[in-house]
Structure formats: structure tokens, C-alpha cells
Design a protein around this motif. Structure first.
Motif, PDB file in Angstrom:
ATOM      1  N   LYS A 119     -36.764  59.802  36.405  1.00 25.76           N
ATOM      2  CA  LYS A 119     -35.947  60.979  36.109  1.00 25.76           C
ATOM      3  C   LYS A 119     -35.217  60.837  34.789  1.00 25.76           C
ATOM      4  CE  LYS A 119     -32.131  63.773  37.923  1.00 25.76           C
ATOM      5  NZ  LYS A 119     -31.180  63.951  39.050  1.00 25.76           N
ATOM      6  N   HIS A 120     -34.547  59.713  34.606  1.00 27.40           N
ATOM      7  CA  HIS A 120     -33.714  59.547  33.413  1.00 27.40           C
ATOM      8  C   HIS A 120     -34.543  59.195  32.183  1.00 27.40           C
ATOM      9  CE1 HIS A 120     -29.800  59.946  35.416  1.00 27.40           C
ATOM     10  NE2 HIS A 120     -30.420  59.408  36.458  1.00 27.40           N
ATOM     11  N   ARG A 121     -35.527  58.327  32.343  1.00 24.94           N
ATOM     12  CA  ARG A 121     -36.348  57.968  31.183  1.00 24.94           C
ATOM     13  C   ARG A 121     -37.259  59.120  30.769  1.00 24.94           C
ATOM     14  NH1 ARG A 121     -37.288  54.265  27.749  1.00 24.94           N
ATOM     15  NH2 ARG A 121     -39.359  53.895  26.899  1.00 24.94           N
ATOM     16  N   GLY A 122     -37.734  59.876  31.764  1.00 25.61           N
ATOM     17  CA  GLY A 122     -38.577  61.022  31.449  1.00 25.61           C
ATOM     18  C   GLY A 122     -37.858  62.028  30.565  1.00 25.61           C
ATOM     19  N   LYS A 123     -36.630  62.341  30.898  1.00 23.15           N
ATOM     20  CA  LYS A 123     -35.859  63.277  30.080  1.00 23.15           C
ATOM     21  C   LYS A 123     -35.625  62.717  28.685  1.00 23.15           C
ATOM     22  CE  LYS A 123     -31.472  65.756  29.803  1.00 23.15           C
ATOM     23  NZ  LYS A 123     -30.134  65.991  30.428  1.00 23.15           N
ATOM     24  N   TYR A 124     -35.284  61.439  28.618  1.00 21.81           N
ATOM     25  CA  TYR A 124     -35.052  60.787  27.321  1.00 21.81           C
ATOM     26  C   TYR A 124     -36.304  60.844  26.454  1.00 21.81           C
ATOM     27  CZ  TYR A 124     -35.399  56.662  24.308  1.00 21.81           C
ATOM     28  OH  TYR A 124     -35.651  55.812  23.268  1.00 21.81           O
ATOM     29  N   LEU A 125     -37.475  60.564  27.037  1.00 26.06           N
ATOM     30  CA  LEU A 125     -38.712  60.547  26.264  1.00 26.06           C
ATOM     31  C   LEU A 125     -39.106  61.944  25.798  1.00 26.06           C
ATOM     32  CD1 LEU A 125     -40.864  57.975  28.247  1.00 26.06           C
ATOM     33  CD2 LEU A 125     -39.835  57.682  25.989  1.00 26.06           C
ATOM     34  N   LEU A 126     -38.900  62.935  26.649  1.00 25.18           N
ATOM     35  CA  LEU A 126     -39.238  64.301  26.251  1.00 25.18           C
ATOM     36  C   LEU A 126     -38.337  64.782  25.117  1.00 25.18           C
ATOM     37  CD1 LEU A 126     -40.004  65.983  29.690  1.00 25.18           C
ATOM     38  CD2 LEU A 126     -41.603  65.168  27.957  1.00 25.18           C
ATOM     39  N   GLU A 127     -37.095  64.334  25.114  1.00 30.49           N
ATOM     40  CA  GLU A 127     -36.212  64.633  23.985  1.00 30.49           C
ATOM     41  C   GLU A 127     -36.691  63.895  22.733  1.00 30.49           C
ATOM     42  OE1 GLU A 127     -32.417  63.444  25.505  1.00 30.49           O
ATOM     43  OE2 GLU A 127     -31.881  65.495  26.101  1.00 30.49           O
ATOM     44  N   LEU A 128     -37.122  62.642  22.902  1.00 25.31           N
ATOM     45  CA  LEU A 128     -37.564  61.824  21.780  1.00 25.31           C
ATOM     46  C   LEU A 128     -38.767  62.447  21.076  1.00 25.31           C
ATOM     47  CD1 LEU A 128     -37.118  59.021  20.339  1.00 25.31           C
ATOM     48  CD2 LEU A 128     -38.855  58.117  21.888  1.00 25.31           C
TER      49      LEU A 128
END
Length: 241
Positions: free
Chosen positions: A113-122
Motif C-alpha cells: 500500500k505505502h510503497r505502491g503509492k510512493y512508486l506511482l508518485e515517483l
């Protein structure tokens, strides 16, 4: 100096044909390094050896001083990989693809959940997280590949000709994504035949020719000493020898 990655005397043969012959290459932590060479020169073979898909006939690969050739499981956790071909599922959305591949790497639900959001922002895909992958543009599909390759938080990202078939504008946008990834502490190794892009975006280029690394260039130094320096011209000088 201890390099992040060291290829030491790598030899790889297929039958009587030698693909890599006592290849040596040192890669530093948190750099973007471009690997260039003619088609069939062994770039993909070198990557497959690093990924543990092939075993070298001779030589060692060291990661932070640790032998990777005899510890292939270690590679799965430290390396992300993007090839020319898309690996995601067209019938899944962007976020569903991330969740699917995260589970293959045993990433926890919390981290997904948290890494997925971070990566999509990246990779600038957060606004498209619920879009079917089949509906994405070519550049957005490449961005999704980058995000998937990073879902297990690798320290090294290998890009094998990731910009093939894309126009100049999309390539430049994706190079910005690569630089964003590098800024997060990831070491990036990219093979490319598009030398004009490499000259614009990479600090270090190595030439794979005659089954080994034939030239290692610090582009920043080259461009400072010669404002008319051409990577394409240098490449043809190397392969004509």
C-alpha cells in the motif's frame, strides 16, 4: 576502494562461441552507467549473468564484496529489471499490476500500500492508478514497468534497451524518471543504442566490444575538455578498430 558491483574476469561461452572474454567492470554506488555496443555484442548476456539466469564459465561478480555467482538468491532481492518487452498484465489496472508483482516478491500488504503509492508518485502515474494497463500510452507503459521493477525496493535497477521504439520527447521524459529513481539511492545500469540520449543524460559510458569492456568514459570530463565531443563518433572509432 570497494565498488558496489565488480565483474571480475567474466567468461561466457555457448558451445565453441565465446560471448564474453575476461570482462572486467566496476560500478559505483548510486550512479547511472550506460552500457553500449553493437547488436549481439553480449550486453544482454552480461545482464543475464548478473541476474543469475546464466552462470559464467569463469570469473566472479561481487556485490559489496559478496560473491553473487554462488549466491543467486541474493540477486532477486537487490536487483530490479526492465527489458524492451512489457511484463505487466494488460487486463489489470496500474495499481493491480503493482499489487500482483509485489506479492510475487512476498512484499507485505502494508508495504504494498505505502510503497505502491510512493512508486506511482515517483514515476508520475498516481493519477492513472485505476486505469487499465491496456489503455496506457507507450510512455506510461514504460513508467509502469519501472514502478513494477522497483516494488521490492532493490538497490540496483537494470534497464535493457528500455527506450527502443519511443520518440525523443517520451525518451527525455523517461530519462527524468530514471534520474528520479537514481536520486532515491538506486544504482542504474542501462544498455542503449541511442547514443544521443546517453550523452545528454548519463555521466559514465562503457563500451562493450570484442567480448570485453574496451573503453570506460567519464562523460562529464569529456564534455568539459571538448565541447564538440560526440559519443556516436567515439563509438564508431571504437568498433572500427
Amino acid at each position: 576502494m570497494v565498488h558496489l558491483i565488480s565483474f571480475n574476469g567474466i567468461v561466457k561461452k555457448f558451445g565453441s562461441k565465446t560471448i564474453l572474454n575476461h570482462l572486467d567492470l566496476k560500478i559505483n554506488k548510486n550512479e547511472i552507467i550506460a552500457l553500449v555496443g553493437q547488436s549481439g555484442c553480449g550486453k544482454s548476456t552480461l545482464f543475464k549473468i548478473f541476474l543469475g539466469l546464466y552462470k559464467p564459465d569463469f570469473g566472479k561478480i561481487m556485490y559489496n564484496g559478496e560473491d553473487l555467482v554462488n549466491n543467486p538468491k541474493k540477486i532477486q532481492h537487490i536487483v530490479g529489471f526492465v527489458s524492451q518487452e512489457n511484463s505487466f498484465y494488460e487486463q489489470l489496472t496500474v495499481v493491480e499490476n503493482l499489487e500482483f508483482f509485489a506479492k510475487l516478491y512476498n512484499v507485505t500488504e502494508f508495504d504494498i500500500k505505502h510503497r505502491g503509492k510512493y512508486l506511482l508518485e515517483l514515476v508520475s502515474l498516481l493519477d492513472s492508478k485505476n486505469v487499465l494497463a491496456s489503455k496506457l500510452s507507450g510512455g506510461m507503459k514504460r513508467r509502469l514497468e519501472f514502478a513494477i521493477s522497483l516494488i521490492h525496493n532493490p538497490s540496483i535497477l537494470i534497464l535493457d534497451e528500455p527506450f527502443t521504439g519511443l520518440d525523443v520527447k517520451i525518451r527525455d521524459e523517461l530519462w527524468k524518471v530514471v534520474k528520479n529513481i537514481k536520486s532515491q539511492g538506486v544504482t542504474v545500469i542501462v544498455s542503449t543504442h541511442i547514443l544521443s540520449s546517453a550523452q545528454k543524460h548519463v555521466q559514465r559510458v562503457v563500451f562493450l566490444h570484442n567480448r570485453r569492456i574496451s573503453l570506460d568514459l567519464d562523460l562529464i570530463s569529456e564534455l568539459k575538455s571538448n565541447s564538440h565531443f560526440s559519443l556516436e563518433k567515439k563509438f564508431y572509432e571504437v568498433i572500427s578498430k
